[in-house]
Motif scaffolding. Sequence first.
Motif, PDB file in Angstrom:
ATOM      1  N   THR A   1       8.184  22.336  29.329  1.00 41.32           N
ATOM      2  CA  THR A   1       7.159  22.114  28.325  1.00 41.32           C
ATOM      3  C   THR A   1       7.133  23.299  27.375  1.00 41.32           C
ATOM      4  O   THR A   1       7.093  24.452  27.827  1.00 41.32           O
ATOM      5  N   ALA A   2       7.184  23.039  26.071  1.00 43.54           N
ATOM      6  CA  ALA A   2       7.055  24.103  25.075  1.00 43.54           C
ATOM      7  C   ALA A   2       5.576  24.349  24.820  1.00 43.54           C
ATOM      8  O   ALA A   2       4.801  23.414  24.632  1.00 43.54           O
ATOM      9  N   VAL A   3       5.187  25.617  24.826  1.00 39.18           N
ATOM     10  CA  VAL A   3       3.802  25.991  24.571  1.00 39.18           C
ATOM     11  C   VAL A   3       3.761  27.026  23.451  1.00 39.18           C
ATOM     12  O   VAL A   3       4.779  27.557  23.032  1.00 39.18           O
ATOM     13  N   ARG A   4       2.575  27.312  23.006  1.00 36.39           N
ATOM     14  CA  ARG A   4       2.381  28.214  21.877  1.00 36.39           C
ATOM     15  C   ARG A   4       2.845  29.644  22.191  1.00 36.39           C
ATOM     16  O   ARG A   4       2.744  30.116  23.315  1.00 36.39           O
ATOM     17  N   ALA A   5       3.360  30.327  21.163  1.00 36.05           N
ATOM     18  CA  ALA A   5       3.592  31.772  21.189  1.00 36.05           C
ATOM     19  C   ALA A   5       3.124  32.322  19.854  1.00 36.05           C
ATOM     20  O   ALA A   5       3.258  31.661  18.821  1.00 36.05           O
ATOM     21  N   GLU A   6       2.563  33.520  19.865  1.00 37.95           N
ATOM     22  CA  GLU A   6       2.023  34.123  18.649  1.00 37.95           C
ATOM     23  C   GLU A   6       3.026  35.157  18.129  1.00 37.95           C
ATOM     24  O   GLU A   6       3.024  36.316  18.513  1.00 37.95           O
ATOM     25  N   HIS A   7       3.915  34.676  17.238  1.00 36.49           N
ATOM     26  CA  HIS A   7       5.022  35.513  16.766  1.00 36.49           C
ATOM     27  C   HIS A   7       5.519  34.919  15.451  1.00 36.49           C
ATOM     28  O   HIS A   7       4.789  34.206  14.763  1.00 36.49           O
ATOM     29  N   SER A   8       6.758  35.207  15.086  1.00 33.95           N
ATOM     30  CA  SER A   8       7.381  34.630  13.887  1.00 33.95           C
ATOM     31  C   SER A   8       8.775  34.141  14.261  1.00 33.95           C
ATOM     32  O   SER A   8       9.224  34.337  15.402  1.00 33.95           O
ATOM     33  N   SER A   9       9.460  33.503  13.316  1.00 37.79           N
ATOM     34  CA  SER A   9      10.795  33.000  13.634  1.00 37.79           C
ATOM     35  C   SER A   9      11.561  32.693  12.357  1.00 37.79           C
ATOM     36  O   SER A   9      11.116  31.892  11.532  1.00 37.79           O
ATOM     37  N   ILE A  10      12.693  33.371  12.188  1.00 36.04           N
ATOM     38  CA  ILE A  10      13.673  32.986  11.177  1.00 36.04           C
ATOM     39  C   ILE A  10      15.048  32.987  11.834  1.00 36.04           C
ATOM     40  O   ILE A  10      15.227  33.563  12.922  1.00 36.04           O
ATOM     41  N   TYR A  11      15.992  32.341  11.182  1.00 36.08           N
ATOM     42  CA  TYR A  11      17.365  32.345  11.679  1.00 36.08           C
ATOM     43  C   TYR A  11      18.254  32.939  10.600  1.00 36.08           C
ATOM     44  O   TYR A  11      18.291  32.438   9.469  1.00 36.08           O
ATOM     45  N   VAL A  12      18.916  34.036  10.921  1.00 30.62           N
ATOM     46  CA  VAL A  12      19.817  34.684   9.965  1.00 30.62           C
ATOM     47  C   VAL A  12      21.223  34.160  10.200  1.00 30.62           C
ATOM     48  O   VAL A  12      21.782  34.282  11.301  1.00 30.62           O
ATOM     49  N   TRP A  13      21.800  33.578   9.141  1.00 32.24           N
ATOM     50  CA  TRP A  13      23.116  32.921   9.217  1.00 32.24           C
ATOM     51  C   TRP A  13      24.053  33.591   8.235  1.00 32.24           C
ATOM     52  O   TRP A  13      23.675  33.865   7.082  1.00 32.24           O
ATOM     53  N   HIS A  14      25.254  33.874   8.689  1.00 32.29           N
ATOM     54  CA  HIS A  14      26.256  34.454   7.801  1.00 32.29           C
ATOM     55  C   HIS A  14      27.003  33.330   7.095  1.00 32.29           C
ATOM     56  O   HIS A  14      27.667  32.516   7.733  1.00 32.29           O
ATOM     57  N   ASN A  15      26.853  33.276   5.782  1.00 25.88           N
ATOM     58  CA  ASN A  15      27.488  32.226   4.982  1.00 25.88           C
ATOM     59  C   ASN A  15      28.949  32.593   4.741  1.00 25.88           C
ATOM     60  O   ASN A  15      29.245  33.577   4.051  1.00 25.88           O
ATOM     61  N   PRO A  16      29.880  31.828   5.289  1.00 28.08           N
ATOM     62  CA  PRO A  16      31.292  32.186   5.118  1.00 28.08           C
ATOM     63  C   PRO A  16      31.774  32.052   3.673  1.00 28.08           C
ATOM     64  O   PRO A  16      32.726  32.731   3.266  1.00 28.08           O
ATOM     65  N   ALA A  17      31.111  31.203   2.894  1.00 20.78           N
ATOM     66  CA  ALA A  17      31.528  31.024   1.503  1.00 20.78           C
ATOM     67  C   ALA A  17      31.194  32.246   0.654  1.00 20.78           C
ATOM     68  O   ALA A  17      31.997  32.691  -0.175  1.00 20.78           O
ATOM     69  N   SER A  18      30.019  32.805   0.862  1.00 21.70           N
ATOM     70  CA  SER A  18      29.585  33.963   0.066  1.00 21.70           C
ATOM     71  C   SER A  18      29.802  35.290   0.784  1.00 21.70           C
ATOM     72  O   SER A  18      29.656  36.358   0.183  1.00 21.70           O
ATOM     73  N   ASN A  19      30.108  35.220   2.084  1.00 29.14           N
ATOM     74  CA  ASN A  19      30.237  36.412   2.927  1.00 29.14           C
ATOM     75  C   ASN A  19      28.936  37.223   2.956  1.00 29.14           C
ATOM     76  O   ASN A  19      28.962  38.441   3.083  1.00 29.14           O
ATOM     77  N   GLN A  20      27.815  36.514   2.822  1.00 32.46           N
ATOM     78  CA  GLN A  20      26.505  37.151   2.818  1.00 32.46           C
ATOM     79  C   GLN A  20      25.628  36.556   3.927  1.00 32.46           C
ATOM     80  O   GLN A  20      25.781  35.386   4.306  1.00 32.46           O
ATOM     81  N   ASP A  21      24.706  37.373   4.442  1.00 30.00           N
ATOM     82  CA  ASP A  21      23.716  36.872   5.392  1.00 30.00           C
ATOM     83  C   ASP A  21      22.589  36.168   4.648  1.00 30.00           C
ATOM     84  O   ASP A  21      22.158  36.627   3.580  1.00 30.00           O
ATOM     85  N   GLU A  22      22.114  35.077   5.221  1.00 30.67           N
ATOM     86  CA  GLU A  22      21.016  34.310   4.645  1.00 30.67           C
ATOM     87  C   GLU A  22      19.935  34.089   5.695  1.00 30.67           C
ATOM     88  O   GLU A  22      20.242  33.858   6.863  1.00 30.67           O
TER      89      GLU A  22
END
Length: 275
Positions: A142-163
Amino acid sequence: MNLHAPFRLAAAITLVAGCAAPTAPPAAPRAEVVWLGQSAFKITTPQGQVIVTDPWLRTNPLTPPAFKQLDAFGRIDVLLVSHGHLDHIADAPALARQYNVPLRAPGDLNQTLTTLGVLPVNLLPRMNKGGTIEPAPGIKVTAVRAEHSSIYVWHNPASNQDEAHPGGEPVGWIVELDNGFRIYHAGDTAAFGDMRLIGERFKPDLALVPIGGHFTMDPAEAAWAVKELIRPKAVIPMHYGANPLARGTAQQFIDAMGTGAIKVIVAVPGQSISF
């Protein structure tokens, strides 16, 4: 003289001795919990199924060398990620591919992973807080609440930059094993009032709580949440020691917990704890 009497006596002694010392039944299989540093755990159910949480392994300074080799797990039946930050999701896609096991995470995080093509759709089922799933026979999550934040950093192979991409809302996990043993993995979180509801509703046998501070609860806050809100039978501190900004220590947590009915277990990375 009765020549048969000694033989009858010997047989009686043998029978009594056999009744007095019956063969002990085999011990019931137990759950095993192994801390792998930060919020990563390997949990083995009494029936031998393997659950892995928040697998930051290959670059985690606390992960034992053996578990930096992803084939060390042998099998993974359930893979859980609490949110999109690198120190929780880093090796999850690789494990999902290697063991062909779905990555269970906040639904919007999995939607981002699907959109970016990080994993095929069949390995990115969506779920959210509320309700209970059975991702493997006898295991309830069961998923329950957490008091935090969330992003996903992805390295774009086309631009060679993190997003930076949306990571959905962070979650904690209630994991019920096949023998009814309940574990509350709090994920990354501050203390919040609904921890009392989580404790009352699920009555966890074991809580895994962050204590590092700066990004999550510090030792004093975590101890207060455990004693006053969650009230498990036992607690293992996590999310400390791997980042210089997260300065909380296990000893500070022990001191803040004081004496009481809740058992404090300080895990050593790589060592198995049985329940």
